[in-house]
Design an enzyme around this catalytic site. Structure first.
Site, PDB file in Angstrom:
ATOM      1  N   TYR A 136       1.158  -1.278  -0.072  1.00 28.32           N
ATOM      2  CA  TYR A 136       0.033   0.031  -0.019  1.00 28.32           C
ATOM      3  C   TYR A 136       0.789   1.314  -0.040  1.00 28.32           C
ATOM      4  O   TYR A 136       0.433   2.412  -0.313  1.00 28.32           O
ATOM      5  CB  TYR A 136      -1.030   0.184   1.246  1.00 28.32           C
ATOM      6  CG  TYR A 136      -2.280  -0.606   1.004  1.00 28.32           C
ATOM      7  CD1 TYR A 136      -2.452  -1.945   0.753  1.00 28.32           C
ATOM      8  CD2 TYR A 136      -3.374   0.031   1.205  1.00 28.32           C
ATOM      9  CE1 TYR A 136      -3.405  -2.712   0.532  1.00 28.32           C
ATOM     10  CE2 TYR A 136      -4.539  -0.670   0.987  1.00 28.32           C
ATOM     11  CZ  TYR A 136      -4.542  -1.899   0.787  1.00 28.32           C
ATOM     12  OH  TYR A 136      -5.807  -2.637   0.544  1.00 28.32           O
ATOM     13  N   LYS A 187       2.946 -15.434   2.171  1.00 30.17           N
ATOM     14  CA  LYS A 187       3.442 -16.057   1.091  1.00 30.17           C
ATOM     15  C   LYS A 187       4.832 -16.450   1.019  1.00 30.17           C
ATOM     16  O   LYS A 187       5.493 -16.007   0.075  1.00 30.17           O
ATOM     17  CB  LYS A 187       3.082 -15.453  -0.318  1.00 30.17           C
ATOM     18  CG  LYS A 187       1.586 -15.712  -0.412  1.00 30.17           C
ATOM     19  CD  LYS A 187       1.017 -16.955  -0.851  1.00 30.17           C
ATOM     20  CE  LYS A 187       1.263 -17.502  -2.363  1.00 30.17           C
ATOM     21  NZ  LYS A 187       1.218 -18.842  -2.703  1.00 30.17           N
ATOM     22  N   ASP A 220      -2.937 -18.054   0.817  1.00 34.08           N
ATOM     23  CA  ASP A 220      -3.915 -18.578  -0.027  1.00 34.08           C
ATOM     24  C   ASP A 220      -4.694 -19.672   0.711  1.00 34.08           C
ATOM     25  O   ASP A 220      -5.987 -19.831   0.627  1.00 34.08           O
ATOM     26  CB  ASP A 220      -3.396 -19.227  -1.495  1.00 34.08           C
ATOM     27  CG  ASP A 220      -2.088 -19.856  -1.361  1.00 34.08           C
ATOM     28  OD1 ASP A 220      -1.614 -19.929  -0.080  1.00 34.08           O
ATOM     29  OD2 ASP A 220      -1.939 -20.737  -2.243  1.00 34.08           O
ATOM     30  N   ASP A 248     -12.163  -9.287   4.213  1.00 33.03           N
ATOM     31  CA  ASP A 248     -13.618  -9.014   3.623  1.00 33.03           C
ATOM     32  C   ASP A 248     -14.166 -10.359   3.549  1.00 33.03           C
ATOM     33  O   ASP A 248     -15.416 -10.637   3.793  1.00 33.03           O
ATOM     34  CB  ASP A 248     -13.266  -8.554   2.040  1.00 33.03           C
ATOM     35  CG  ASP A 248     -13.675  -7.015   1.930  1.00 33.03           C
ATOM     36  OD1 ASP A 248     -13.539  -6.337   2.884  1.00 33.03           O
ATOM     37  OD2 ASP A 248     -14.344  -6.816   1.116  1.00 33.03           O
TER      38      ASP A 248
HETATM   39  C1  IPM Z   1     -10.415  -1.251   4.048  1.00 35.27           C
HETATM   40  C2  IPM Z   1     -10.717  -0.729   2.634  1.00 35.27           C
HETATM   41  C3  IPM Z   1      -9.533   0.235   2.266  1.00 35.27           C
HETATM   42  C4  IPM Z   1      -8.323  -0.616   2.127  1.00 35.27           C
HETATM   43  C5  IPM Z   1      -9.864   1.273   0.880  1.00 35.27           C
HETATM   44  C6  IPM Z   1     -11.084   1.867   1.109  1.00 35.27           C
HETATM   45  C7  IPM Z   1      -8.604   2.172   0.825  1.00 35.27           C
HETATM   46  O1  IPM Z   1     -10.851  -1.690   1.446  1.00 35.27           O
HETATM   47  O2  IPM Z   1     -10.392  -0.604   4.885  1.00 35.27           O
HETATM   48  O3  IPM Z   1     -10.438  -2.521   3.933  1.00 35.27           O
HETATM   49  O4  IPM Z   1      -7.949  -1.015   1.157  1.00 35.27           O
HETATM   50  O5  IPM Z   1      -7.423  -0.309   3.155  1.00 35.27           O
HETATM   51 MG    MG Z   2     -10.909  -3.637   2.347  1.00 33.81          MG
END
Ligand code: IPM
Ligand code: MG
Length: 350
Positions: A136, A187, A220, A248
């Site tokens: 990131y 990984k 994975d 997620d």
């Molecule tokens: C999260 C979101 C953010 C990330 C985005 C909105 C930049 O997906 O907080 O998980 O990727 O960290």
């Molecule tokens: Mg996210």
């Protein structure tokens, strides 16, 4: 000093944080609350998603509660000024390197998951996502034109020993207060950063946390295990990108992305950044149907981790649970309550 800085942001952010604010005002009326523009709305007003003043206010508060940022309106904004860039700048500027993302299945919602009830009932694990490093933020990053036509894009995944160690330490310490197990995902079979990650976690474990059970897992396989047998996890520590993805997946186990809060912590005593895991949900923004529980539970985490109000946090958690037990459901959970009505239900339970 402001106790709680609210950054409602964009999309459903203002709707859900308004409910968290109502709860805060009822539960802890002595806390001082301040509110500022952040994300796309700040870009529209000030030409940047995160102004110096807002970052200063965030650093100076005891806790920051953010709603959500982003939306199609800002798709054309310069990349470094997009709402998401503001969020990354806020995380980096606050130095909140450890992101706690609970995957917790509330008992009354055990049937709301897309997984079988027996897989998720009683589920309670914590993802610790490294939040201020990795791909990131790694340099170099660019897209370039190639002389022979076509383009080339570069992102850099980079981690130092110190960055890995400090987030792993948070995971081990958390595990000690839970079921005493840490699973570290990377990984290491293909990435140098994954290899270093595994070595540093292993060393730290041997030096300081030998009493905690440590398992290593390839990222994975972690994704597969999260949907196959999620109850095997207690604390799952991983890097920024894998943590984004795995959290997620874990969120869906619990029924709805609209349920999950998060806490991002930095150095001891520094303010934490609290945010629902869900995004700005432009498709339902302004309709008053968003689930405010992730925002309300993010405030609950702020009470616990930054504001030193464990008792109030316990009360709030119990109130959310009993509102759900009483059948309170927004549309994402198959119900018909509006955002405000869900806020009402939590306030009534309080
Ligand atoms: C999260 C979101 C953010 C990330 C985005 C909105 C930049 O997906 O907080 O998980 O990727 O960290
Ligand atoms: Mg996210």
């Amino acid at each position: 000093m402001t106790d709680l800085l609210l950054l409602p942001g964009d999309g459903i952010g203002p709707e859900v944080t308004a409910q968290a604010r109502r709860v805060a005002e009822a539960l802890t009326p002595d806390l001082t609350i301040e509110e500022r523009a952040f994300g796309g709305i700040s870009y529209d007003r000030h030409g940047t998603p995160l102004t110096e003043e807002t970052l200063g206010a965030a650093r100076g508060a005891r806790a920051v509660l953010m709603g959500a940022v982003g939306g199609p309106q800002w798709a054309g904004a310069p990349r470094n000024l997009r709402p998401e860039a503001g969020l990354l700048a806020l995380r980096a500027g606050m130095g909140v390197f450890a992101n706690l993302r609970p995957a917790l299945c509330f008992q009354p919602l055990a049937d709301a998951s897309s997984l079988k009830r027996e897989l998720v009932e009683g589920l309670d694990f914590m993802i610790v996502r490294e939040l201020t490093g990795g791909i990131y933020f790694g340099e170099p990053r660019f897209i370039e034109e190639l002389p022979g036509g076509g383009r080339r894009a570069v992102d850099t995944q980079v981690y130092t020993t110190a960055e890995i160690e400090r987030v792993a330490r948070v995971a081990f310490e958390l595990a000690r207060g839970r079921r005493n197990k840490v699973t570290s995902a990377e990984k290491s079979n293909v990435m140098e950063s994954g290899l270093l990650w595994r070595e540093v976690v292993t060393d730290l474990h041997a030096r300081e946390f030998a009493d905690v059970t440590l398992e290593h897992i390839l990222a994975d396989n972690a994704a597969m295990q999260i949907v196959k047998a999620p109850k095997q996890f207690d604390v799952l520590v991983t890097d920024n990108l894998f943590g984004d993805i795995l959290s997620d997946a874990a969120a869906q186990l619990t029924g709805s992305l609209g349920m999950l809060p998060s806490a991002a912590l930095g150095a001891p005593g520094a303010p934490g950044l609290y945010e629902p895991i869900h995004g700005s949900a432009p498709d339902i923004a302004g309709k008053g149907v968003a689930n405010p529980l992730a925002a309300i539970l993010s405030f609950e985490m702020a009470l616990r981790w930054s504001l030193d109000r464990t008792e109030a946090a316990d009360r709030l958690f119990a109130a959310v649970t009993s509102a759900l037990e009483a059948g309170a459901r927004t549309p994402d959970l198959g119900g018909t309550l509006s955002t405000t009505q869900m806020g009402d239900a939590v306030l009534a339970a309080l």
